[in-house]
Design a protein around this motif. Structure first.
Motif, PDB file in Angstrom:
ATOM      1  N   ALA A  24       0.840  -1.192   0.000  1.00 23.70           N
ATOM      2  CA  ALA A  24       0.000   0.000   0.000  1.00 23.70           C
ATOM      3  C   ALA A  24       0.880   1.249   0.000  1.00 23.70           C
ATOM      4  CB  ALA A  24      -0.923  -0.002   1.211  1.00 23.70           C
ATOM      5  N   CYS A  25       1.951   1.211   0.795  1.00 19.77           N
ATOM      6  CA  CYS A  25       2.849   2.369   0.844  1.00 19.77           C
ATOM      7  C   CYS A  25       3.567   2.551  -0.486  1.00 19.77           C
ATOM      8  CB  CYS A  25       3.880   2.204   1.958  1.00 19.77           C
ATOM      9  SG  CYS A  25       3.195   2.474   3.587  1.00 19.77           S
ATOM     10  N   VAL A  26       4.017   1.453  -1.068  1.00 25.67           N
ATOM     11  CA  VAL A  26       4.690   1.568  -2.369  1.00 25.67           C
ATOM     12  C   VAL A  26       3.739   2.231  -3.359  1.00 25.67           C
ATOM     13  CG1 VAL A  26       5.627   0.276  -4.317  1.00 25.67           C
ATOM     14  CG2 VAL A  26       6.188  -0.416  -2.013  1.00 25.67           C
ATOM     15  N   ALA A  27       2.488   1.763  -3.350  1.00 22.77           N
ATOM     16  CA  ALA A  27       1.531   2.303  -4.310  1.00 22.77           C
ATOM     17  C   ALA A  27       1.204   3.762  -4.011  1.00 22.77           C
ATOM     18  CB  ALA A  27       0.258   1.461  -4.297  1.00 22.77           C
ATOM     19  N   THR A  28       1.050   4.079  -2.738  1.00 18.45           N
ATOM     20  CA  THR A  28       0.721   5.462  -2.400  1.00 18.45           C
ATOM     21  C   THR A  28       1.886   6.390  -2.715  1.00 18.45           C
ATOM     22  OG1 THR A  28      -0.570   4.568  -0.587  1.00 18.45           O
ATOM     23  CG2 THR A  28      -0.233   6.936  -0.625  1.00 18.45           C
ATOM     24  N   GLU A  29       3.094   5.925  -2.423  1.00 14.70           N
ATOM     25  CA  GLU A  29       4.267   6.746  -2.744  1.00 14.70           C
ATOM     26  C   GLU A  29       4.265   7.026  -4.240  1.00 14.70           C
ATOM     27  OE1 GLU A  29       8.077   7.495  -4.415  1.00 14.70           O
ATOM     28  OE2 GLU A  29       7.423   5.421  -4.360  1.00 14.70           O
ATOM     29  N   ALA A  30       3.976   5.995  -5.013  1.00 12.95           N
ATOM     30  CA  ALA A  30       3.932   6.186  -6.458  1.00 12.95           C
ATOM     31  C   ALA A  30       2.816   7.149  -6.839  1.00 12.95           C
ATOM     32  CB  ALA A  30       3.737   4.843  -7.157  1.00 12.95           C
ATOM     33  N   GLY A  31       1.672   6.994  -6.184  1.00 12.93           N
ATOM     34  CA  GLY A  31       0.557   7.893  -6.462  1.00 12.93           C
ATOM     35  C   GLY A  31       0.905   9.333  -6.154  1.00 12.93           C
ATOM     36  N   LEU A  32       1.583   9.532  -5.035  1.00  9.05           N
ATOM     37  CA  LEU A  32       1.972  10.893  -4.671  1.00  9.05           C
ATOM     38  C   LEU A  32       2.957  11.461  -5.683  1.00  9.05           C
ATOM     39  CD1 LEU A  32       2.275  10.566  -0.804  1.00  9.05           C
ATOM     40  CD2 LEU A  32       0.637  11.922  -2.090  1.00  9.05           C
ATOM     41  N   SER A  33       3.898  10.626  -6.120  1.00 12.50           N
ATOM     42  CA  SER A  33       4.821  11.087  -7.139  1.00 12.50           C
ATOM     43  C   SER A  33       4.045  11.458  -8.391  1.00 12.50           C
ATOM     44  CB  SER A  33       5.827  10.005  -7.497  1.00 12.50           C
ATOM     45  OG  SER A  33       6.632   9.729  -6.398  1.00 12.50           O
ATOM     46  N   PHE A  34       3.055  10.619  -8.679  1.00 13.34           N
ATOM     47  CA  PHE A  34       2.235  10.862  -9.845  1.00 13.34           C
ATOM     48  C   PHE A  34       1.543  12.219  -9.735  1.00 13.34           C
ATOM     49  CE2 PHE A  34      -1.956  10.603 -11.822  1.00 13.34           C
ATOM     50  CZ  PHE A  34      -1.591  10.326 -13.123  1.00 13.34           C
ATOM     51  N   LEU A  35       1.125  12.563  -8.532  1.00 10.47           N
ATOM     52  CA  LEU A  35       0.447  13.837  -8.336  1.00 10.47           C
ATOM     53  C   LEU A  35       1.433  14.970  -8.079  1.00 10.47           C
ATOM     54  CD1 LEU A  35      -2.522  12.541  -6.193  1.00 10.47           C
ATOM     55  CD2 LEU A  35      -2.633  13.386  -8.530  1.00 10.47           C
ATOM     56  N   GLY A  36       2.718  14.671  -8.205  1.00 11.33           N
ATOM     57  CA  GLY A  36       3.701  15.757  -8.184  1.00 11.33           C
ATOM     58  C   GLY A  36       4.384  16.015  -6.865  1.00 11.33           C
ATOM     59  N   VAL A  37       4.243  15.138  -5.885  1.00 12.70           N
ATOM     60  CA  VAL A  37       4.946  15.388  -4.641  1.00 12.70           C
ATOM     61  C   VAL A  37       5.813  14.188  -4.237  1.00 12.70           C
ATOM     62  CG1 VAL A  37       3.479  17.152  -3.649  1.00 12.70           C
ATOM     63  CG2 VAL A  37       2.850  14.767  -3.419  1.00 12.70           C
ATOM     64  N   GLY A  38       6.565  13.690  -5.170  1.00 14.67           N
ATOM     65  CA  GLY A  38       7.432  12.555  -4.873  1.00 14.67           C
ATOM     66  C   GLY A  38       8.797  13.013  -4.396  1.00 14.67           C
ATOM     67  N   VAL A  39       9.742  12.101  -4.461  1.00  9.96           N
ATOM     68  CA  VAL A  39      11.107  12.446  -4.051  1.00  9.96           C
ATOM     69  C   VAL A  39      11.703  13.433  -5.058  1.00  9.96           C
ATOM     70  CG1 VAL A  39      11.543  10.319  -2.830  1.00  9.96           C
ATOM     71  CG2 VAL A  39      12.013  10.432  -5.258  1.00  9.96           C
ATOM     72  N   GLN A  40      12.732  14.145  -4.577  1.00 11.78           N
ATOM     73  CA  GLN A  40      13.344  15.192  -5.412  1.00 11.78           C
ATOM     74  C   GLN A  40      14.128  14.578  -6.569  1.00 11.78           C
ATOM     75  OE1 GLN A  40      13.456  18.581  -4.653  1.00 11.78           O
ATOM     76  NE2 GLN A  40      12.898  18.723  -2.529  1.00 11.78           N
ATOM     77  N   PRO A  41      14.037  15.136  -7.760  1.00 15.68           N
ATOM     78  CA  PRO A  41      14.869  14.673  -8.852  1.00 15.68           C
ATOM     79  C   PRO A  41      16.330  15.037  -8.581  1.00 15.68           C
ATOM     80  CG  PRO A  41      13.690  16.664  -9.485  1.00 15.68           C
ATOM     81  CD  PRO A  41      13.188  16.273  -8.127  1.00 15.68           C
ATOM     82  N   PRO A  42      17.298  14.360  -9.116  1.00 10.21           N
ATOM     83  CA  PRO A  42      17.151  13.291 -10.089  1.00 10.21           C
ATOM     84  C   PRO A  42      17.029  11.906  -9.451  1.00 10.21           C
ATOM     85  CG  PRO A  42      19.450  13.807  -9.864  1.00 10.21           C
ATOM     86  CD  PRO A  42      18.721  14.675  -8.875  1.00 10.21           C
ATOM     87  N   THR A  43      16.854  11.852  -8.111  1.00 13.58           N
ATOM     88  CA  THR A  43      16.691  10.547  -7.463  1.00 13.58           C
ATOM     89  C   THR A  43      15.537   9.808  -8.120  1.00 13.58           C
ATOM     90  OG1 THR A  43      17.211  11.728  -5.457  1.00 13.58           O
ATOM     91  CG2 THR A  43      16.502   9.439  -5.230  1.00 13.58           C
ATOM     92  N   PRO A  44      15.769   8.611  -8.596  1.00 12.44           N
ATOM     93  CA  PRO A  44      14.645   7.918  -9.213  1.00 12.44           C
ATOM     94  C   PRO A  44      13.822   7.188  -8.166  1.00 12.44           C
ATOM     95  CG  PRO A  44      16.660   6.679  -9.541  1.00 12.44           C
ATOM     96  CD  PRO A  44      17.022   7.856  -8.703  1.00 12.44           C
ATOM     97  N   SER A  45      12.526   7.221  -8.337  1.00 15.45           N
ATOM     98  CA  SER A  45      11.666   6.288  -7.614  1.00 15.45           C
ATOM     99  C   SER A  45      10.672   5.802  -8.649  1.00 15.45           C
ATOM    100  CB  SER A  45      10.948   6.969  -6.450  1.00 15.45           C
ATOM    101  OG  SER A  45       9.792   7.621  -6.904  1.00 15.45           O
ATOM    102  N   TRP A  46      10.005   4.712  -8.368  1.00 16.12           N
ATOM    103  CA  TRP A  46       9.123   4.155  -9.389  1.00 16.12           C
ATOM    104  C   TRP A  46       7.993   5.111  -9.717  1.00 16.12           C
ATOM    105  CZ3 TRP A  46       8.849  -1.480  -7.227  1.00 16.12           C
ATOM    106  CH2 TRP A  46      10.098  -2.087  -7.454  1.00 16.12           C
ATOM    107  N   GLY A  47       7.451   5.680  -8.652  1.00 16.75           N
ATOM    108  CA  GLY A  47       6.344   6.611  -8.872  1.00 16.75           C
ATOM    109  C   GLY A  47       6.811   7.770  -9.727  1.00 16.75           C
TER     110      GLY A  47
END
Ligand SMILES: Nc1ncnc2c1ncn2[C@@H]1O[C@H](COP(=O)(O)OP(=O)(O)OP(=O)(O)O)[C@@H](O)[C@H]1O
Ligand SMILES: Nc1ncnc2c1ncn2[C@@H]1O[C@H](COP(=O)(O)OP(=O)(O)OP(=O)(O)O)[C@@H](O)[C@H]1O
Ligand SMILES: [Mg+2]
Ligand SMILES: [Mg+2]
Ligand code: NI
Lengths: 330, 293, 329, 270, 537
Positions: free
Chosen positions: B221-244
């Protein structure tokens, strides 16, 4: 009972006020300055200060919060003199970005959200519950295993992933569906359905999986109950046994979860609406956050929370109607 | 450990366990993958994309080639495989820590609420109700964007953990309530056990099962939510990659370069699925009565 | 022990309760509305002397378990007092008192922590009391008829009878003076019941224990008790010496109870005269006025509805709470 | 003439447990057959096997009811038989009644499963049955839900449900075990009465020797899936042939007779 | 640049419904508050201004032509007084005539604090403007705007403004009848003086325009008013807009994009000759650049800034925006589309890919051979992220470590507009309000205009020499000479490298197969000029 309802409503209101307060304070911490945003690209500090005053941002946070709450209950008047704007009950303020009453924005977008949520709910309930029931009845069969694997897959698919893959397949590659757009049901029911199919499927993929699993579990539970054995011993046809004595009790927890899911969905189909660009409440929220549109964020948050809380209340009441053990001693 | 043994006897669970292990391994060994393929997750490969076509990868299937096994990102030509394995690090770490946080909070508060009852229960129960009626995603986005300076990874952990604990808490509370009324707790009380001892020695050990199950379920659930948040523009800072992050970046390209979109999506799906299967299996293993399989 | 000598030791009762009352609030339905109070225990006065077994019988819901929980401090009385070994038990968490008053539960499995080994379970009493065990776990196991290799198993690896033995061993660990047994054999098969009853008797002989033995099975109570109290709807309706009670029951309820127990003999069972009570146990939420039993009593009179009978001495050691007790037989 | 004949009944569960192992039973019309035995001896499994309600188990042997072989009967005919000619009362009346429906509905449901009857008619039958099993104010209580009834009343409802179709055979699986003795006496009285009035044959399953002694004509003592002793009630109680039966009778503490210091125990189950 | 498909077989027909697909929101319809390109482009369909841009592709679009007024204004008093005469017969949607009082009132409204966002020129230039608080607080009005009769309007300025005639093309110079003014609410329903009136407006969702029957083509040389109805879908997903236009099916055949196609669609469009035909490319006066905070750390050393200018990979940055189709690599501050542009390339590199070696040398010279670490502020959008990473990768080659500070897009401008909160680098850009450098260089590079909030000079560039020169140019009477002087000054500023221009924007917009009259308009940053669009039958 009336007293109970009143008490529940009071608790609901209290929860909403707390949510409101928390939301309010969070947007105080947000770095975006609405006055700055409103000032545009050519701006002077004096002008910013002026705008702040008109937006009421120069008052203390507590006072602003008080105004806000007051507005919800009684409506409120913005500005003074000739250009005073009346914001009637329930006043959630005006959008910083579009100057529209937040209440109006919300009610404007609700039909889209409701279309998405209800349509999807119908889909996932029929598919999910049916699949769950059949799986439970044929536990261990090929169908059961296939259905449960599919359900697990559905649960594991991120919404936006499903959404875009669907869109790629159905719209870009096959062209069987148009790009989702807003078609009011009242104008063109067929077009409405066509535009909603993808969001429905997207949400239904996720929730049907969840519901199939829950239904199966609950059905297995209730099929193992002694009263089901009694029903069989009475010589009831198997269909009646399943429907009346196994499914009915199994539906109770499903009703609970369904109420809560639906409540949450109405306020928060954030991702689905964003992906398909459908202007529902979720998209409104996403845009408002991107634009630091504090009154709108507050409005949506409250609205969504109210849905969840009211859904909980509704679930409890439905429970009381459906379950004689709870209904008793009123 | 008996749980682990029972898991490995189930084919699907064993497979899921293998997938998770492989992912964890890949995440740990991300630099090795980089070294093997000769790529870094942040290095641009201008030559692998065609600027005249808006930066579309050159070659078929998203630029899959001998150097770039899973193709390259459009526009900047970064190696997708390397970014996926480095992204696994970030996504999994965030999920694991967020889960740890919510399990810690949820177990502690749920235990107190369920065991002590009374006003403590009322207070914690209301708090959980409150948190669960929050439109979580909206709030997470707002909270994260409200704190722009902080390390996004920590912030994500904090926010996911904070909004996740009531789900743990609710289950723990229910269990603790049942256990607290149970006869073996009464027996310990008759023997003169202190409250602390009751909580820590009698009740808590009996909660490991349910907590383990929610934890396994919470990670995907956390993996998916983290990805969802990245999708909505609040993920980890670039250029660090995360799946989301990668999926979010790939979304505009889903029609032009589907491979780019599908790869991180497939990894995300496989991970979430594996953890879900595992969660189911753990529950079954811990609860022999369960007839789910 | 003769009736006479028992009188003498009255001042040194091991356990004595006076007018114990326990009320529970009852909530109902969706609204969790307070529907009233259940008076689970309604003025119970009991005494248990050192080394004796007081049997407490009554039908389901009459308050037996509540009495047990009140005595062992799991529940605080709404009113009334408990005296144990000459001390008032109003500090229910006083560990020193706890040590001498132990409890054996009905369900042998749910009273054992499934996560602990037998060794841990049997060490717990000492740990919670801050004592060092004075005998090895294996000895303790031997006392209840289990083997040393059982020490490192988990409860679910035992049969019901064995598990109940572990529960008894745990209760005995601290060498209590009084063990309250709340239906210790009800969950067991008949053949195992006999073993446990024998074990309890043996232990009593060996250690001079006193028991408060709660059961609804009159046969088991008769087998183990020296004195018996009969409860009905929260109150004690009759107390008597074992043999007196079975030979000359004075309270109509006791009589009905005895006549309802089926005898495993086809001839007597088919010919004996039976008192079949009408109706069910009234709801403890809304107990009848006056005598609690009057709604089912075959000889209820007007007085029974108006006036609540109190326990009065009928003969030496025989007390009954009835306006019209039976003297014959 | 034998109403129910069971020959060499063997039940194996998928888990490998052999619950019933070559059991023979005979029950004549209007008779009461007591089946006694300790927990796990296979009593309930036997009764379920007769009704064809066992799931996940292989049933071998013969079960002849009124001349018909039940083990090979198709589901449809078996369903028609259930409730109509063979009725069943289970041990725990609370969990055996569906909490979501009124008691009258559940009785009427049984009636309507076998008779063409309207709702109203079936309801009337249900009320009549409730009255017959001694529920006071049956009209009013008919609309009540199981949780509003006491244990004894629930068991009466179960019996009403079983008897509303006037079956030839009533299988009562521990009908009084969950009840208090005073209520148990009421229920046993009711069964006795029904048998006298309607001539229903009863297969009475219990672990309480006293219950059997008071009601049964024939007795079968079961142990580990087998019948270790069978005979008339007098034979079995007064002249038990098997040590197991003797032990079973002796190890139960009684309220009459001599009081041994220690009870005899059954060595086999130590 | 292609001039679209207006030529050839195109037969513009009156009628039909034109669809406009936009991925963003029309921020404001209220002319007092409209200041972004799309608002102005759409606004031109609804209201008229004193002057406006010529409806033409290419550089011709930069010309100012009369609209409401009969000419482009008559200066007097050394360009401190400007007089306009309104055309006869211009009517509002209810048939009443447009008067000069309405124009005066419209301008006065822009002073009200309730109606912010608009351009600052009225407040800056009109005599007495600093003290005026708008008509709601001071109903007496602003004395420096005179409306002696219904058709004459006179503006009295506090300084000479040689291009005031251009300034009045801004929406804030549109007429607003006082009785129709609903204050903040006017944003939802401005009163129409143009060819279309508002039928329905749902913010962030849809704007539906229908014909204003009172509009008279004879009074309007700019607008064609061909479609009967214009429906603008707002806030769509950019990828969906592109895909719908690419498919061009159903209603979408009559649709155009409001914004340029995204990078992801470029390949598909260019690879398909038919699609390529439907792609309309327009030039723009927008320049994109990297601003370097000259007040911070090592960046106060001009050599470090120059090193950055050398190191920057302009090509990679352009690729993030879609490649060559997105514009030409910039070498100067003023784009070729602006008068005053003078070609040069002070920091050259091969193919604009940057020259890390040169940059390293400069850094070493400045004593930073070991490298420096800088922070780049970017908006938390996909584009911002991509550009940030491109800067990061390019400067990384020269030993400059760049940390990316993502700021939520709502907070982005207030953060980088605050010298206290901005960091070292920011990706920036500027579009002058009308073709010419007078609304560009003075706003961006006058060190005296640096403010604590809402600052536009993100390089915090403050050179006494440049400031002085800006003052001199502003008083130049001859517009042509002034533009040339700005061109020279731009070169001078580039020596100090406060910013590194990397792209002269172009816009490539897709139009549906049934659309005619499509061309990119310079003043609308190369996007379509909506007033000329029509549909084929
Ligand atoms: N915690 C409680 N809250 C409310 N009511 C209670 C509580 N505990 C017991 N009661 C009620 O008090 C009455 C007596 O209960 P108790 O458990 O003491 O009976 P019992 O004689 O032990 O019955 P059984 O033979 O079934 O064990 C019952 O009516 C029961 O419902
Ligand atoms: N569904 C099942 N699956 C596997 N084994 C079963 C199942 N049902 C019963 N058994 C086993 O069959 C045996 C006989 O069980 P049965 O329920 O018939 O006993 P019983 O004599 O009715 O006991 P009780 O007196 O406890 O009701 C037991 O060993 C039990 O464990
Ligand atoms: Mg009890
Ligand atoms: Mg059984
Ligand atoms: Ni019993």
């Amino acid at each position: 009972m009336i007293l109970y309802l009143l008490r529940r409503l009071a608790v609901t209101a209290a929860i909403l006020v707390v949510i409101c307060a928390i939301t309010f304070s969070i947007f105080y911490l947000m770095p975006a300055d609405p006055a700055q945003g409103a000032c545009g690209k050519a701006c002077s500090p004096e002008r910013i200060a002026e705008i702040r005053t008109t937006l009421g941002l120069d008052r203390s946070p507590v006072a602003q919060f008080g105004d806000y709450l007051g507005g919800i209950v009684t409506g409120r008047t913005y500005g003074t003199g000739e250009r005073a704007v009346q914001c009637p009950f329930p006043c959630l303020g005006f959008s910083f970005q579009t100057s529209q009453p937040v209440w109006h924005l919300l009610t404007d977008r609700l039909p889209v959200s409701i279309s998405i949520a209800l349509g999807a709910a119908v889909l996932w309930l029929t598919v999910g519950v049916a699949a769950g029931v059949v799986s439970a009845l044929r536990r261990g069969s090929l169908w059961d295993r296939a259905a449960m694997t599919a359900a697990l897959g559905g649960i594991s698919l991120p919404i936006y992933f499903t959404a875009l893959v669907l869109q790629y397949l159905l719209v870009v590659q096959l062209g069987v569906l148009p790009y989702p757009r807003v078609v009011p049901f009242t104008q063109d029911p067929a077009g409405w359905a066509e535009s909603m199919v993808m969001p429905w499927i997207t949400l239904a993929m996720l929730y049907a999986g969840v519901y199939a699993r829950i239904t199966r579990g609950e059905m297995l539970d209730s099929l193992g109950q002694n009263y089901v054995r009694t029903a069989r011993a009475k010589g009831l046809p198997e269909r009646t046994v399943v429907r009346r004595h196994a499914l009915r009790p199994a539906l109770m927890p499903i009703v609970t979860i369904f109420g809560m899911d639906l409540g949450a969905l109405l306020g928060g189909a954030l991702i689905t609406e964003s992906v398909f660009g459908l202007p529902g409440v979720g998209k409104l929220a996403a845009d408002a956050i991107a634009g630091a549109d504090q009154p709108v964020i507050l409005g949506v948050t409250l609205f969504a929370a109210a849905f969840v809380v009211l859904a909980n209340l509704a679930v409890d009441l439905v429970y009381a109607v459906l379950d004689p053990r709870v209904r008793a001693v009123g | 450990m008996t749980v682990l043994r029972r898991l490995s006897t189930q084919r699907s669970a064993a497979l899921a366990l293998a997938v998770v292990a492989l992912l964890v391994l890949a995440a740990i060994a991300a630099p090795v993958v980089g070294w093997l393929t000769g790529n870094s997750p942040t290095e641009f490969h201008g030559e692998a994309v065609d600027p005249a076509l808006g930066g579309l990868p050159r070659g078929a299937a998203g630029g899959i080639s001998a150097e770039h096994w899973l193709g390259v990102e459009p526009v900047n030509g970064r190696d997708v495989l390397t970014r996926v394995v480095y992204g696994a690090r970030v996504s999994l770490l965030i999920a694991v820590f967020a889960t740890a946080l919510s399990v810690l909070l949820g177990t502690t508060l749920g235990l107190l609420a369920g065991f002590l009852g009374g006003w403590v229960d009322t207070l914690i129960g209301r708090l959980m109700d409150l948190l669960m009626s929050f439109p979580g995603l909206i709030f997470m986005i707002a909270l994260i964007s409200a704190a722009p300076g902080a390390d996004r990874r920590l912030l994500l952990v904090a926010v996911l953990g904070f909004f996740g604990w009531p789900y743990v808490g609710r289950i723990v509370r229910g269990q603790a309530m049942v256990l607290a009324r149970g006869e073996f707790v009464a027996a310990a009380r008759v023997l003169g056990a202190s409250r602390r001892a009751l909580l820590l020695r009698e009740v808590l050990p009996n909660l490991t099962g349910p907590v383990l199950v929610v934890a396994t379920m919470s990670i995907p659930a956390c993996v998916a939510t983290e990805a969802g948040l990245s999708f909505l523009g609040v993920g980890v800072q670039p250029p660090t990659p995360s799946w989301g992050q990668m999926i979010a970046a790939a979304v505009p390209w889903y029609a032009a370069d589907p491979v780019y979109f599908l790869i991180p999506g497939a990894f995300l799906f496989a991970t979430v699925l594996a953890f879900n299967v595992l969660g189911d299996a753990v529950r079954d293993a811990l609860d022999p009565r369960s007839q789910r399989r | 022990m003769s009736e006479r000598s028992k009188r003498k030791v009255e001042h040194s009762a091991l356990l004595e309760t006076r007018d114990l009352v326990k009320r529970f609030p009852v909530r109902h339905g969706l609204t969790r509305r307070l529907a009233g109070h259940v008076t689970a225990v309604d003025g119970v006065s009991l005494r248990v002397d050192p080394g004796e077994t007081l049997g407490l019988v009554g039908e389901s819901g009459c308050g037996k378990s509540t009495v047990a929980r009140l005595l062992t401090g799991l529940e605080r009385p709404s009113s009334g007092t408990v005296r144990f070994a000459g001390r008032d038990l109003d500090a229910p968490d006083d560990p020193a008192v706890r040590r001498e008053l132990q409890l054996v539960f009905q369900d042998p499995f749910s009273s054992l922590n499934p996560r602990q080994t037998v060794r841990q379970i049997l060490a717990a009493p000492f740990r919670y009391q801050g004592l060092t065990p004075d005998e090895p776990v294996e000895r303790l196991l031997a006392r209840v008829g289990l083997r040393p290799e059982h020490a490192d198993r988990h409860p679910h690896e035992f049969s019901g009878g064995q598990a109940q033995r572990i529960g008894i061993a745990r209760a005995l660990a601290l060498r209590p003076k009084l063990v309250v047994c709340d239906e210790p054999v009800s969950a067991l098969d008949v053949s195992v019941q006999a073993q446990i009853l024998n074990l309890l008797k043996d232990l009593q002989d060996e250690y001079g224990l006193a028991y408060l033995f709660i059961a609804h099975d009159l046969g088991a109570v008769r087998q183990i008790s020296t004195r018996i109290a009969v409860m009905y709807l929260g109150s004690v309706v009759e107390t008597a010496d074992r043999d007196t009670l079975f030979a000359t029951p004075a309270h109509p309820y006791t009589r009905a109870l005895l006549s309802a127990v089926p005898l495993p003999d086809p001839d007597t069972e088919r010919t004996r005269e039976r008192i079949v009570l009408r109706g069910d146990l009234p709801s403890p939420l809304d107990p009848p006025s006056g005598c609690r039993f009057r709604t089912r009593c075959p000889q209820a009179a007007d007085r029974c509805a108006a006036e609540r009978p109190v326990l009065r001495v009928l003969a030496d050691g025989h007390e009954v709470a009835c306006h019209y007790p039976e003297f014959d037989q | 003439m034998s109403l129910l004949t069971v020959r060499d009944l063997t039940v194996d569960f998928r888990s490998g447990v052999r619950a019933v192992d070559g059991l023979d039973l005979d029950l004549s019309a209007g008779q009461v057959l007591g089946v006694v035995g300790e927990s796990g001896s296979g009593k309930s499994v036997t009764s379920l096997a007769v009704l064809g309600l066992l799931q996940g188990a292989t049933v071998r042997g013969e079960i002849r009811f009124d001349g018909r072989e039940l083990t090979t009967l198709d589901q449809r005919s078996l369903r028609r038989l259930r409730g109509d000619r063979i009725a069943m009362v289970f041990q725990d009346p609370l969990s055996c009644l569906n909490p979501y429906y009124s008691v009258a509905f559940q009785i009427a449901e049984a009636y309507r499963a076998h008779h063409r009857a309207g709702r109203r008619e079936a309801h009337k039958v249900a009320v009549r049955m409730l009255e017959r099993v001694g529920i006071p104010e049956p009209e009013r209580r008919a609309r009540a839900y199981p949780h509003e009834f006491s244990g004894g009343m629930r068991q009466r409802v179960m019996i009403a449900m079983a008897l509303c179709l006037e079956p030839d055979l009533l299988i009562a699986d521990e009908p009084t075990t969950a009840l208090d003795v005073t209520v148990q006496a009421q229920i046993l009285d009711l069964l006795r009465e029904l048998r006298a009035e309607a001539g229903t044959a009863i297969m009475l399953i219990t672990h309480d020797m006293g219950v059997v002694a008071g009601l049964a004509d024939q007795v079968v003592v079961m142990h580990q899936g087998r019948a270790v002793e069978r005979g008339t009630v007098r034979e079995v109680f007064h002249r038990p042939q098997q040590p197991y039966t003797r032990g079973l009778l002796a190890c139960v503490p009684r309220i009459d007779g001599p009081l041994p210091h220690r009870l005899p125990t059954l060595e086999a189950t130590a | 640049a292609s001039n679209g498909n207006s030529a050839g077989d195109a037969v513009a027909v009156r009628g039909g419904t034109l669809h406009v697909l936009s991925s963003i929101d029309l921020e404001h319809l209220d002319p007092a508050r409209a200041y972004v390109t799309s608002s102005q482009d759409v606004g031109r369909l609804i209201y008229r201004t004193l002057t406006t841009f010529a409806p033409a592709p290419g550089p011709a679009g930069g010309t100012i032509v009369p609209d409401l007024a009969t000419d482009t204004g008559r200066p007097s008093d050394g360009a401190k007084t400007w007089t306009f005469t309104l055309k006869e017969g211009v009517k509002y949607e209810d048939g009443r005539p447009v008067t000069s009082k309405d124009v005066k009132y419209g301008v006065e409204r822009t002073f009200a604090a309730e109606l912010p966002e608009g351009p600052p020129y009225a407040r800056l230039w009109l005599a007495g403007g600093e003290a005026y608080k708008g008509p709601y607080l001071s109903p007496a009005g602003l004395a420096s705007i005179e409306a002696p009769d219904d058709r004459t309007i006179v503006f009295r300025l506090n300084r000479p403004v040689s291009d005031f005639g251009s300034a009045v093309s801004l929406p804030m110079f549109a007429p607003v009848p006082q009785d129709k003014d609903t204050g903040v609410g006017y944003d939802n329903r401005p009163f129409s003086s143009g060819p279309y009136k508002i039928e329905r407006f749902e913010a962030k969702k849809q704007l539906t325009l229908v014909r204003n029957t009172s509009w008279d083509q004879a009074t309007d040389t700019v607008r064609k008013g061909l479609p009967d109805k214009v429906v603008i879908d707002l806030n769509l997903d950019p990828a969906v807009v592109d895909q719908r236009l690419i498919a061009g099916q159903g209603e979408d055949a009559d649709a155009v994009g409001l914004e340029p196609i995204g990078p992801a669609s470029v390949g598909r469009v260019l690879n398909d000759p038919q699609l390529k035909q439907r792609l309309v490319t327009g030039e723009s006066i927008n320049t994109r650049f990297l601003s370097i905070n000259t007040k911070r750390g090592p960046l106060d050393d001009v050599r470090v800034r120059q090193a950055i200018a050398y190191a920057l990979d302009k090509d990679a940055l352009r690729t993030t925006r879609g490649g060559p189709i997105a514009g030409e690599l910039a070498t100067t501050l003023l784009p070729p589309t602006l008068p005053g542009h003078a070609a040069e390339d002070p920091y050259p590199s091969k193919d604009g890919k940057g020259d890390p070696a040169k940059a390293k040398a400069l850094l070493a010279e400045a004593g930073h051979g070991a490298g420096v670490t800088l922070t780049l502020d970017t908006p938390a959008t996909a584009g911002g992220k991509a550009q940030g990473e491109a800067v990061q990768a390019a400067l990384g080659r020269a030993g400059i470590t760049v940390k990316i500070n993502e700021i939520s897009s709502s907070a982005f401008y207030s953060t980088v507009g605050s010298p206290a909160r901005q960091h070292d680098l920011v990706i920036d850009g500027w579009t002058p309000d009308w073709p010419g450098a007078s609304t560009y260089l003075p706003i961006l590079f006058d060190g005296r205009l640096i403010t604590g909030e809402g600052n536009n000079n993100r390089a915090q560039y403050d050179s006494a020499e440049v400031n002085k020169r800006l003052d001199e140019i502003s008083t130049m009477g001859d517009p042509a000479a002034a533009q040339a002087a700005y061109g020279e000054l731009a070169k001078r500023i580039m020596r100090d490298a406060p910013v590194v221009p990397f792209l002269w924007d172009k816009a490539a917009v897709l139009v549906g197969p049934n659309v005619t009259g499509a061309y990119g308009h310079t003043a609308f940053v190369g996007r379509l000029d909506l007033v000329s669009l029509g549909l084929r039958k």
